[in-house]
Scaffold this active site. Sequence first.
Site, PDB file in Angstrom:
ATOM      1  N   CYS A 115       1.006  -1.180  -0.054  1.00 36.93           N
ATOM      2  CA  CYS A 115       0.220   0.171   0.143  1.00 36.93           C
ATOM      3  C   CYS A 115       1.082   1.215  -0.022  1.00 36.93           C
ATOM      4  CB  CYS A 115      -1.057  -0.154   1.016  1.00 36.93           C
ATOM      5  SG  CYS A 115      -2.084  -1.286   1.377  1.00 36.93           S
ATOM      6  N   HIS A 255      -2.833   7.226   2.390  1.00 37.53           N
ATOM      7  CA  HIS A 255      -3.411   6.107   2.255  1.00 37.53           C
ATOM      8  C   HIS A 255      -4.661   5.337   2.943  1.00 37.53           C
ATOM      9  CE1 HIS A 255      -4.338   1.757   1.172  1.00 37.53           C
ATOM     10  NE2 HIS A 255      -3.695   1.196   2.367  1.00 37.53           N
ATOM     11  N   ASN A 285      -9.774  -0.300  -0.058  1.00 34.73           N
ATOM     12  CA  ASN A 285      -8.917  -0.019  -0.145  1.00 34.73           C
ATOM     13  C   ASN A 285      -8.352  -0.483  -1.157  1.00 34.73           C
ATOM     14  OD1 ASN A 285      -5.932  -0.495   0.085  1.00 34.73           O
ATOM     15  ND2 ASN A 285      -6.178  -1.251   2.727  1.00 34.73           N
TER      16      ASN A 285
HETATM   17  N1  COA Z   1     -18.028  -9.042   9.646  1.00 33.62           N
HETATM   18  C1  COA Z   1     -18.513  -9.561  10.329  1.00 33.62           C
HETATM   19  N2  COA Z   1     -17.758  -8.951  11.783  1.00 33.62           N
HETATM   20  C2  COA Z   1     -16.435  -9.529  10.702  1.00 33.62           C
HETATM   21  C3  COA Z   1     -16.580  -9.330  10.447  1.00 33.62           C
HETATM   22  C4  COA Z   1     -17.007  -8.705   9.067  1.00 33.62           C
HETATM   23  N3  COA Z   1     -16.872  -8.529   7.675  1.00 33.62           N
HETATM   24  N4  COA Z   1     -15.065  -8.907  10.005  1.00 33.62           N
HETATM   25  C5  COA Z   1     -14.717  -9.843  11.264  1.00 33.62           C
HETATM   26  N5  COA Z   1     -15.424 -10.175  11.983  1.00 33.62           N
HETATM   27  C6  COA Z   1     -15.622 -10.006  13.321  1.00 33.62           C
HETATM   28  C7  COA Z   1     -14.503 -10.923  13.755  1.00 33.62           C
HETATM   29  O1  COA Z   1     -14.543 -12.259  13.678  1.00 33.62           O
HETATM   30  C8  COA Z   1     -14.450 -10.957  15.380  1.00 33.62           C
HETATM   31  O2  COA Z   1     -15.162 -11.465  15.908  1.00 33.62           O
HETATM   32  P1  COA Z   1     -15.215 -12.077  17.473  1.00 33.62           P
HETATM   33  O3  COA Z   1     -14.460 -10.964  18.275  1.00 33.62           O
HETATM   34  O4  COA Z   1     -15.880 -13.203  17.715  1.00 33.62           O
HETATM   35  O5  COA Z   1     -13.921 -13.256  17.598  1.00 33.62           O
HETATM   36  C9  COA Z   1     -14.893  -9.414  14.985  1.00 33.62           C
HETATM   37  O6  COA Z   1     -15.552  -8.999  14.369  1.00 33.62           O
HETATM   38  C10 COA Z   1     -13.309  -8.209  15.797  1.00 33.62           C
HETATM   39  O7  COA Z   1     -13.061  -8.811  14.771  1.00 33.62           O
HETATM   40  P2  COA Z   1     -11.191  -7.869  14.959  1.00 33.62           P
HETATM   41  O8  COA Z   1      -9.950  -7.921  13.433  1.00 33.62           O
HETATM   42  O9  COA Z   1     -11.045  -7.605  15.603  1.00 33.62           O
HETATM   43  O10 COA Z   1     -11.601  -6.490  13.939  1.00 33.62           O
HETATM   44  P3  COA Z   1     -10.971  -4.909  13.969  1.00 33.62           P
HETATM   45  O11 COA Z   1     -12.181  -4.219  14.542  1.00 33.62           O
HETATM   46  O12 COA Z   1      -9.843  -4.865  14.045  1.00 33.62           O
HETATM   47  O13 COA Z   1     -11.645  -4.442  12.862  1.00 33.62           O
HETATM   48  C11 COA Z   1     -10.666  -4.498  10.166  1.00 33.62           C
HETATM   49  C12 COA Z   1     -11.210  -5.566  11.575  1.00 33.62           C
HETATM   50  C13 COA Z   1      -9.937  -5.127   9.604  1.00 33.62           C
HETATM   51  C14 COA Z   1     -11.394  -3.962   9.387  1.00 33.62           C
HETATM   52  C15 COA Z   1      -9.507  -3.438  10.903  1.00 33.62           C
HETATM   53  O14 COA Z   1      -8.293  -4.436  12.215  1.00 33.62           O
HETATM   54  C16 COA Z   1      -8.333  -2.877   9.923  1.00 33.62           C
HETATM   55  O15 COA Z   1      -9.001  -2.004   9.409  1.00 33.62           O
HETATM   56  N6  COA Z   1      -6.537  -3.114  10.083  1.00 33.62           N
HETATM   57  C17 COA Z   1      -6.084  -2.765   9.252  1.00 33.62           C
HETATM   58  C18 COA Z   1      -6.456  -3.058   8.103  1.00 33.62           C
HETATM   59  C19 COA Z   1      -5.408  -2.462   7.590  1.00 33.62           C
HETATM   60  O16 COA Z   1      -5.112  -1.066   7.463  1.00 33.62           O
HETATM   61  N7  COA Z   1      -3.993  -2.540   6.419  1.00 33.62           N
HETATM   62  C20 COA Z   1      -3.363  -1.820   6.590  1.00 33.62           C
HETATM   63  C21 COA Z   1      -2.954  -1.238   4.891  1.00 33.62           C
HETATM   64  S1  COA Z   1      -3.577  -2.084   3.572  1.00 33.62           S
END
Ligand code: COA
Length: 331
Positions: A115, A255, A285
Amino acid sequence: MSIKASLISISAYVPDLLLSNQDLERMVETSDEWIVKRTGIKTRYIANKNESTSDLGYKAAKLAIKRSNLNVDDIDCIICATISPDHLCMPSTACKIAHKLGIYGITAFDISAACTGFIYLLEIAKSFIQSGLKKNILIIGAEKLSSIVNWNDRSTCILFGDGAGAAVISASKDENFIIDTHTASDGSKNDLLITPGCGSANPANLENLSQNLQFIHMKGNEVFRIAVNTLSKDVEDILKKNQISSKDIDLFIPHQANLRIINAVKQKLNLKDEQCIITVDRFGNTSSASIPMAMNFAYENNKLKNGDLMLLDAFGGGFTWGSALLKFGGK
Ligand code: COA
């Protein structure tokens, strides 16, 4: 007077097919509410099965050259940043874009910085131009991430989209040039955001494919935490180094991975809404394409004008990260 590198045109290409959160609700166990709350994403665009990354990149590149008022023959280097190249090893996506543009005999290559690709492109183009090696460089961030996303994995498939952005960087005596770039990396946490398969570590074979190793794997919450901390420091450092106040930034073009990451950096710098370009809601993204797509969105909506001071930042797999300060040299 020393040679400066100026970004003289910006463009983007977005594929036709819109995929909404409601569409995703029918594909995996998720909800529009969850996706919007956690990421800010509402829609993303997906390339059709006959379109490859070089097709997307070519369309953005053609428009970037047109907007630069140069001829294709004036371009002396093409660099494409991508993590979803047309082919795993060769030929490079840049070579295929050059062929589609009808440009032969010049330097053309790909870079892989996930990215952060567009910031790396700016740094390379700036160095090539300031050294006198090249005069007009076409840089492209292009991704068909839909080809490396596991559409059964709800934690990643909701995040990504396809698209391309391109810019022409030219030698210039103009005062609107690339002021500074900073690029960095830390490979020690490479497993937090990775496509584990189909390279030499885990070659394409039935066993590895059956484990979905060819797709993007991400430990989202760990990546999130590191991205926020790293970017907040990086943007503060580049502003301080160049003695520029965040108040003087016309446009902050980060980004576009997650609205919460963007807002955290925005708050840290005390930036106002009107200083920030947000496109993650509509494009998702798009990795290396996300900054030039956002810059083009600002340009096409009359928010980016000649001489405007832009601050860019990005964080991605590797890990890689970086930031850039530049004045828009386009008309
Ligand atoms: N819909 C519903 N629930 C979902 C889901 C979806 N699409 N994806 C994950 N979950 C659930 C998980 O299973 C988890 O459930 P649990 O608590 O029962 O285990 C819960 O939601 C929380 O998951 P988590 O991964 O901790 O969520 P989060 O708040 O961290 O959000 C992202 C997930 C991916 C949106 C976030 O972590 C993120 O944006 N990360 C960075 C991405 C990024 O910037 N990448 C860098 C450059 S590319």
